[in-house]
Design a protein around this motif. Structure first.
Motif, PDB file in Angstrom:
ATOM      1  N   ILE A 274      19.318  -1.376   2.721  1.00 27.49           N
ATOM      2  CA  ILE A 274      20.022  -0.801   1.492  1.00 27.49           C
ATOM      3  C   ILE A 274      20.802  -1.806   0.549  1.00 27.49           C
ATOM      4  O   ILE A 274      20.812  -1.647  -0.445  1.00 27.49           O
ATOM      5  CB  ILE A 274      21.264   0.116   2.312  1.00 27.49           C
ATOM      6  N   GLY A 275      21.007  -3.109   1.370  1.00 28.72           N
ATOM      7  CA  GLY A 275      21.580  -4.158   0.544  1.00 28.72           C
ATOM      8  C   GLY A 275      20.837  -4.715  -0.554  1.00 28.72           C
ATOM      9  O   GLY A 275      21.042  -5.182  -1.534  1.00 28.72           O
ATOM     10  N   ALA A 276      19.555  -4.351  -0.288  1.00 25.26           N
ATOM     11  CA  ALA A 276      18.581  -5.116  -1.262  1.00 25.26           C
ATOM     12  C   ALA A 276      18.042  -3.959  -2.148  1.00 25.26           C
ATOM     13  O   ALA A 276      17.158  -4.007  -2.678  1.00 25.26           O
ATOM     14  CB  ALA A 276      17.279  -5.452  -0.497  1.00 25.26           C
ATOM     15  N   TYR A 277      18.740  -3.252  -2.055  1.00 27.48           N
ATOM     16  CA  TYR A 277      18.478  -1.695  -2.879  1.00 27.48           C
ATOM     17  C   TYR A 277      17.694  -1.896  -4.121  1.00 27.48           C
ATOM     18  O   TYR A 277      16.824  -1.388  -4.523  1.00 27.48           O
ATOM     19  CB  TYR A 277      19.179  -0.474  -2.939  1.00 27.48           C
ATOM     20  N   LEU A 278      18.457  -2.736  -5.012  1.00 24.01           N
ATOM     21  CA  LEU A 278      18.175  -2.818  -6.423  1.00 24.01           C
ATOM     22  C   LEU A 278      17.121  -4.085  -6.674  1.00 24.01           C
ATOM     23  O   LEU A 278      16.915  -4.355  -7.794  1.00 24.01           O
ATOM     24  CB  LEU A 278      19.359  -3.275  -7.185  1.00 24.01           C
TER      25      LEU A 278
ATOM     26  N   ARG B  36      24.431  -7.688   4.639  1.00 24.34           N
ATOM     27  CA  ARG B  36      23.977  -6.811   3.736  1.00 24.34           C
ATOM     28  C   ARG B  36      24.515  -7.333   2.379  1.00 24.34           C
ATOM     29  O   ARG B  36      23.596  -7.018   1.333  1.00 24.34           O
ATOM     30  CB  ARG B  36      24.732  -5.489   3.975  1.00 24.34           C
ATOM     31  N   ALA B  37      25.515  -7.611   2.058  1.00 26.51           N
ATOM     32  CA  ALA B  37      25.752  -8.337   0.749  1.00 26.51           C
ATOM     33  C   ALA B  37      24.750  -9.604   0.317  1.00 26.51           C
ATOM     34  O   ALA B  37      24.601  -9.662  -0.768  1.00 26.51           O
ATOM     35  CB  ALA B  37      27.427  -8.828   0.559  1.00 26.51           C
ATOM     36  N   MET B  38      24.249 -10.237   1.339  1.00 29.96           N
ATOM     37  CA  MET B  38      23.597 -11.271   1.043  1.00 29.96           C
ATOM     38  C   MET B  38      22.081 -10.762   0.628  1.00 29.96           C
ATOM     39  O   MET B  38      21.369 -11.599   0.000  1.00 29.96           O
ATOM     40  CB  MET B  38      23.357 -12.296   2.226  1.00 29.96           C
ATOM     41  N   MET B  39      21.735  -9.798   1.191  1.00 29.18           N
ATOM     42  CA  MET B  39      20.546  -9.111   0.686  1.00 29.18           C
ATOM     43  C   MET B  39      20.204  -8.822  -0.652  1.00 29.18           C
ATOM     44  O   MET B  39      19.000  -8.991  -0.949  1.00 29.18           O
ATOM     45  CB  MET B  39      20.042  -7.554   1.581  1.00 29.18           C
ATOM     46  N   ALA B  40      21.179  -8.748  -1.481  1.00 22.20           N
ATOM     47  CA  ALA B  40      21.081  -8.668  -2.926  1.00 22.20           C
ATOM     48  C   ALA B  40      20.896 -10.086  -3.482  1.00 22.20           C
ATOM     49  O   ALA B  40      20.693 -10.193  -4.721  1.00 22.20           O
ATOM     50  CB  ALA B  40      22.118  -8.098  -3.566  1.00 22.20           C
ATOM     51  N   ARG B  41      20.927 -11.157  -2.704  1.00 19.89           N
ATOM     52  CA  ARG B  41      20.714 -12.599  -3.145  1.00 19.89           C
ATOM     53  C   ARG B  41      21.750 -13.075  -4.312  1.00 19.89           C
ATOM     54  O   ARG B  41      21.290 -13.158  -5.191  1.00 19.89           O
ATOM     55  CB  ARG B  41      19.451 -12.789  -3.561  1.00 19.89           C
TER      56      ARG B  41
ATOM     57  N   TYR C 206      14.323   5.373  -0.583  1.00 19.54           N
ATOM     58  CA  TYR C 206      14.963   6.288  -1.400  1.00 19.54           C
ATOM     59  C   TYR C 206      15.909   7.242  -0.596  1.00 19.54           C
ATOM     60  O   TYR C 206      17.197   7.604  -1.001  1.00 19.54           O
ATOM     61  CB  TYR C 206      14.137   7.118  -2.249  1.00 19.54           C
ATOM     62  N   GLY C 207      15.520   7.706   0.566  1.00 18.69           N
ATOM     63  CA  GLY C 207      16.120   8.639   1.434  1.00 18.69           C
ATOM     64  C   GLY C 207      17.291   8.005   2.147  1.00 18.69           C
ATOM     65  O   GLY C 207      18.197   8.661   2.327  1.00 18.69           O
ATOM     66  N   ARG C 208      16.900   6.810   2.446  1.00 19.78           N
ATOM     67  CA  ARG C 208      18.043   6.226   3.356  1.00 19.78           C
ATOM     68  C   ARG C 208      19.339   6.136   2.375  1.00 19.78           C
ATOM     69  O   ARG C 208      20.514   5.976   2.843  1.00 19.78           O
ATOM     70  CB  ARG C 208      17.588   4.514   3.648  1.00 19.78           C
ATOM     71  N   ALA C 209      19.330   6.146   0.976  1.00 15.39           N
ATOM     72  CA  ALA C 209      20.446   5.866   0.115  1.00 15.39           C
ATOM     73  C   ALA C 209      21.099   7.171   0.131  1.00 15.39           C
ATOM     74  O   ALA C 209      22.282   7.126   0.203  1.00 15.39           O
ATOM     75  CB  ALA C 209      19.883   5.662  -1.355  1.00 15.39           C
ATOM     76  N   PHE C 210      20.509   8.318   0.553  1.00 19.44           N
ATOM     77  CA  PHE C 210      21.237   9.455   0.738  1.00 19.44           C
ATOM     78  C   PHE C 210      21.883   9.406   1.865  1.00 19.44           C
ATOM     79  O   PHE C 210      23.265   9.843   1.900  1.00 19.44           O
ATOM     80  CB  PHE C 210      20.206  10.664   1.013  1.00 19.44           C
ATOM     81  N   ILE C 211      21.485   8.796   2.886  1.00 20.18           N
ATOM     82  CA  ILE C 211      22.450   8.695   4.212  1.00 20.18           C
ATOM     83  C   ILE C 211      23.401   7.629   3.849  1.00 20.18           C
ATOM     84  O   ILE C 211      24.617   8.040   4.492  1.00 20.18           O
ATOM     85  CB  ILE C 211      21.558   8.315   5.496  1.00 20.18           C
TER      86      ILE C 211
ATOM     87  N   ALA D 137      31.061   2.168  -0.383  1.00 20.53           N
ATOM     88  CA  ALA D 137      29.776   1.103   0.101  1.00 20.53           C
ATOM     89  C   ALA D 137      28.867   1.422  -0.613  1.00 20.53           C
ATOM     90  O   ALA D 137      28.141   0.075  -0.998  1.00 20.53           O
ATOM     91  CB  ALA D 137      29.970   1.005   1.336  1.00 20.53           C
ATOM     92  N   ALA D 138      28.349   2.528  -0.554  1.00 27.00           N
ATOM     93  CA  ALA D 138      26.955   2.618  -1.087  1.00 27.00           C
ATOM     94  C   ALA D 138      27.028   2.339  -2.917  1.00 27.00           C
ATOM     95  O   ALA D 138      26.134   1.731  -3.081  1.00 27.00           O
ATOM     96  CB  ALA D 138      26.608   4.260  -0.969  1.00 27.00           C
ATOM     97  N   GLU D 139      28.219   2.631  -3.423  1.00 28.38           N
ATOM     98  CA  GLU D 139      28.300   2.416  -4.712  1.00 28.38           C
ATOM     99  C   GLU D 139      28.135   1.001  -4.954  1.00 28.38           C
ATOM    100  O   GLU D 139      27.586   0.231  -5.944  1.00 28.38           O
ATOM    101  CB  GLU D 139      29.315   3.160  -5.448  1.00 28.38           C
ATOM    102  N   ALA D 140      28.967   0.083  -4.043  1.00 28.84           N
ATOM    103  CA  ALA D 140      28.828  -1.407  -4.264  1.00 28.84           C
ATOM    104  C   ALA D 140      27.567  -1.933  -3.857  1.00 28.84           C
ATOM    105  O   ALA D 140      27.386  -2.994  -4.317  1.00 28.84           O
ATOM    106  CB  ALA D 140      30.023  -1.817  -3.184  1.00 28.84           C
ATOM    107  N   MET D 141      26.631  -1.139  -3.173  1.00 25.03           N
ATOM    108  CA  MET D 141      25.349  -1.818  -2.995  1.00 25.03           C
ATOM    109  C   MET D 141      24.497  -1.485  -4.015  1.00 25.03           C
ATOM    110  O   MET D 141      23.481  -1.957  -4.163  1.00 25.03           O
ATOM    111  CB  MET D 141      24.867  -1.190  -1.871  1.00 25.03           C
ATOM    112  N   GLY D 142      25.088  -0.751  -5.245  1.00 27.21           N
ATOM    113  CA  GLY D 142      24.195  -0.666  -6.330  1.00 27.21           C
ATOM    114  C   GLY D 142      23.481   0.632  -6.207  1.00 27.21           C
ATOM    115  O   GLY D 142      22.609   1.172  -6.956  1.00 27.21           O
ATOM    116  N   ILE D 143      23.977   1.592  -5.503  1.00 24.52           N
ATOM    117  CA  ILE D 143      23.275   2.824  -5.481  1.00 24.52           C
ATOM    118  C   ILE D 143      23.886   3.758  -6.606  1.00 24.52           C
ATOM    119  O   ILE D 143      25.142   3.985  -6.511  1.00 24.52           O
ATOM    120  CB  ILE D 143      23.377   3.591  -4.102  1.00 24.52           C
ATOM    121  N   ASN D 144      23.260   4.471  -7.465  1.00 27.75           N
ATOM    122  CA  ASN D 144      23.792   5.195  -8.201  1.00 27.75           C
ATOM    123  C   ASN D 144      24.263   6.617  -7.765  1.00 27.75           C
ATOM    124  O   ASN D 144      23.198   7.599  -7.483  1.00 27.75           O
ATOM    125  CB  ASN D 144      22.584   5.397  -9.588  1.00 27.75           C
ATOM    126  N   LEU D 145      25.437   6.638  -7.564  1.00 27.88           N
ATOM    127  CA  LEU D 145      25.590   8.060  -6.992  1.00 27.88           C
ATOM    128  C   LEU D 145      25.236   9.364  -7.547  1.00 27.88           C
ATOM    129  O   LEU D 145      24.829  10.242  -7.052  1.00 27.88           O
ATOM    130  CB  LEU D 145      27.257   8.064  -6.842  1.00 27.88           C
TER     131      LEU D 145
END
Lengths: 237, 369
Positions: free
Chosen positions: A101-105, A149-154, B214-219, B227-235
């Motif tokens: 998830i940390g590498a999501y983008l 997790r934060a590092m995953m986004a490099r 994509y589905g993991r983002a739902f969870i 935290a999800a938003e901080a990871m860059g997931i568009n809520l």
């Protein structure tokens, strides 16, 4: 070079000004720490930089780009990662899924696995727990996971909100050595800490925040020896 | 480095069980009388399983508490029925509206897909305002939506399209899938296997979605929005897409319910139907797809079949059992539900899946050996 430049930043929550116009710079490759009491506006500063709250006025500039009004997704992709307060790992996902998830983008899906292996080398404990749900980890392990997790986004800049909160003294020591390691790898760090003593010891530069204003700045060492800081945050001896 | 997908023993075991169930359904259908209650339960169970899994995707995996399921099923059921009634039958069905305005009929599969798409489109539209709401407020708003849909579809002015408050019928049902010979005798029974196939494909898609990035983002959103938003997931985007996907499958489930019931009438899609499905999700375990499937069959079997005897007078050796009369079934049923909620709060499966159980067992054996 100034990596992050915050100018006259104001943030209000429903009419109450949490930040009353703060300005500071973060230089590339340094550890900069924000210290201050509860409610001084430390977390708000990080939330504003990462786009989770919209500033009322002022500007935030990152590597020459104005990021003041970008949404969090865009800000993460410019290279700023946040390790949120209280770790906030995804308790119902496994360790590995949290890292992913940390590498999501990230667009380079093929290299993600490589980064995961890098993080496992750094935190062998996470490798052992790879398939465990993050909710079953200890506090220290969760903090490692949050950092991983934060590092995953490099990221180029990693912002950490109270990474030592609620951890045993020995684990706190580990966390600060991780922070120094990250610095030696060229990641710039903006650190918030209640534990002002440890934070200032490892920081290049420190800022003291009091009720939404920066009242004191200086190198980590000079603040450690400052009488005011000693009295207010380090405990007088 | 390419990531290798490991096939776990649990996945294999689950696949074997599923194939065995499908085979058993097919074989028993050929040899048991088609009027057996077993098939009623299996057909309705398969339909409810899909709707329950779609609700679980939203309520369990994404953490959005929505109660609009009956509304989306209604849209799906009507879309399917309206589009598939044979042209020659339309005059009979739309007898008060001069045969209705639609004068064509689609094949079954495209109609089912359209049923899902229309439900998803409605979800997209109402999602824009409604998904800004949180928890209880979202539930109330979606519940209201379902009620509004129920009224709109009965509205007299829409009669040429929806047949007003009259029922739609004579569209293809599950029984039309049975293969018949020239004399009209059924050669191969498929009427129970077909709902299993449709549900199975849809649920498989949902499972694959949940296990994708994509589905993991739902969870992640359910576990911690900030935290999800901080990871860059568009809520907003993810909530909307979870809502639309869930509604799509609820729409498909609605179409299946229409095929199961042989007729469609808006007034039967009450909020009680949503509660039944919510109950299935809770009993099966919030966050467990296999739990929802299992509990939907148990629920349907109990409500339609196993507890039926409670509604009739029962005489055991000359002694008439007291209390048994029409409606008593529901009393017993409620008590069972209370027991489940009190003592099995995490449902039958908790948040585990069938394959997790096999994998864990395997690990234990490994530790002993």
């Amino acid at each position: 070079m100034n990596m992050l430049k915050v100018t006259n930043l104001k943030v209000s929550y429903g009419g109450i000004e949490a930040l009353k116009g703060i300005s500071f710079d973060v230089e590339q490759g340094q550890i900069v720490t924000l210290i201050g009491a509860n409610g001084a506006g430390k977390s708000t500063t990080l939330r504003a930089i990462s786009g989770l709250v919209k500033p009322a006025s002022g500007s935030i500039n990152f590597m020459g780009q104005d990021i003041t009004n970008l949404n969090p997704q865009r800000i993460v992709s410019t290279g700023i990662s946040l390790v949120p307060e209280g770790r906030r790992v995804f308790v119902n996902l496994t360790v590995k899924e949290n890292l992913k998830i940390g590498a999501y983008l990230r667009q380079d899906k093929d290299e993600i696995e490589e980064t995961i292996q890098d993080i496992y080398r750094r935190f062998p404990r996470l490798k052992e727990r790879e398939w465990q749900l993050a909710g079953t980890l200890s506090g220290g392990e969760q903090q490692m996971l949050a950092v991983g997790r934060a590092m995953m986004a490099r990221p180029k800049l990693m912002m950490m909100d109270e990474p030592s909160l609620g951890l045993a003294p020995l684990v706190v020591k580990d966390i600060f050595s991780i922070i120094r390691d990250l610095k030696s790898e060229g990641i710039t760090i903006l650190l918030i800490e209640q534990n002002a003593n440890a934070a200032l010891r490892c920081a290049d530069f420190g800022l003291v925040l009091e009720t939404g204003r920066i009242t004191l700045t200086g190198t980590g060492e000079s603040l450690l020896n400052n009488e005011q800081v000693k009295e207010a945050y380090l405990g007088a001896d | 480095m390419k990531q290798k997908r490991k096939i776990t023993p649990g996945a294999v075991a689950t696949a074997v069980i599923v194939i065995a169930i499908y085979a058993a359904v097919f074989i028993s259908e050929q040899f048991l009388p088609p009027t057996s209650m077993l098939f009623t339960v299996l057909k309705k169970g398969a339909t409810y399983a899909l709707v329950a899994v779609s609700m679980n995707l939203l309520n369990g995996f994404t953490g959005l508490f929505s109660l609009g399921q009956a509304g989306f099923m209604l849209i799906g059921a009507y879309t399917y029925a309206v589009l598939t009634i044979p042209v020659s039958q339309r005059a009979a069905v739309y007898q008060y509206y001069d045969g209705g305005i639609i004068q064509f009929a689609l094949p079954v599969i495209p109609a089912i897909i359209l049923a899902g798409l229309l439900a998803a489109l409605c979800a997209l539209l109402i999602g824009l305002p409604v998904l800004r709401l949180k928890s209880d407020y979202l539930a109330i708003a979606t519940l209201g939506f379902a009620e509004i849909m129920r009224s709109i579809f009965q509205w007299d002015k829409l009669g040429p399209l929806t047949n007003g408050s009259n029922m739609l019928r004579l569209f293809p049902t599950f029984n039309d899938f049975n293969i018949k010979n020239a004399d009209g005798e059924v050669v191969v029974y498929l009427s129970t296997l077909i709902p299993f196939l449709i549900s199975g494909v849809c649920i498989l898609i949902i499972v694959l979605l949940i296990r994708s990035t994509y589905g993991r983002a739902f969870i992640a959103i359910r576990d911690d929005e900030v935290a999800a938003e901080a990871m860059g997931i568009n809520l907003a985007h993810h909530k909307r897409s979870a809502f639309c996907i869930s509604s799509f499958f609820a729409g498909v489930g609605g179409a299946m319910l229409a095929m199961y019931m042989n007729s469609v009438q808006a007034k039967s899609f009450t909020s009680a139907m949503t509660y039944e499905i919510l109950l299935i999700v809770v009993i099966g375990g919030i966050g467990s797809v296999t739990g929802s499937c299992l509990s939907s069959f148990l629920f349907v079997a109990c409500s339609e079949w196993w507890l039926r005897f409670l509604d009739q007078k029962q005489v055991i050796g000359g002694w008439e059992v007291p209390l048994l009369r029409n409606g008593f079934r529901l009393v017993v049923f409620s008590i069972i539900i209370m027991i489940v909620v009190l003592f099995f709060r995490k449902g039958i499966m908790g948040d585990k899946e069938l394959w997790d159980l096999f994998n864990r067992k395997k690990k234990k054996e490994g530790a002993q050996g």
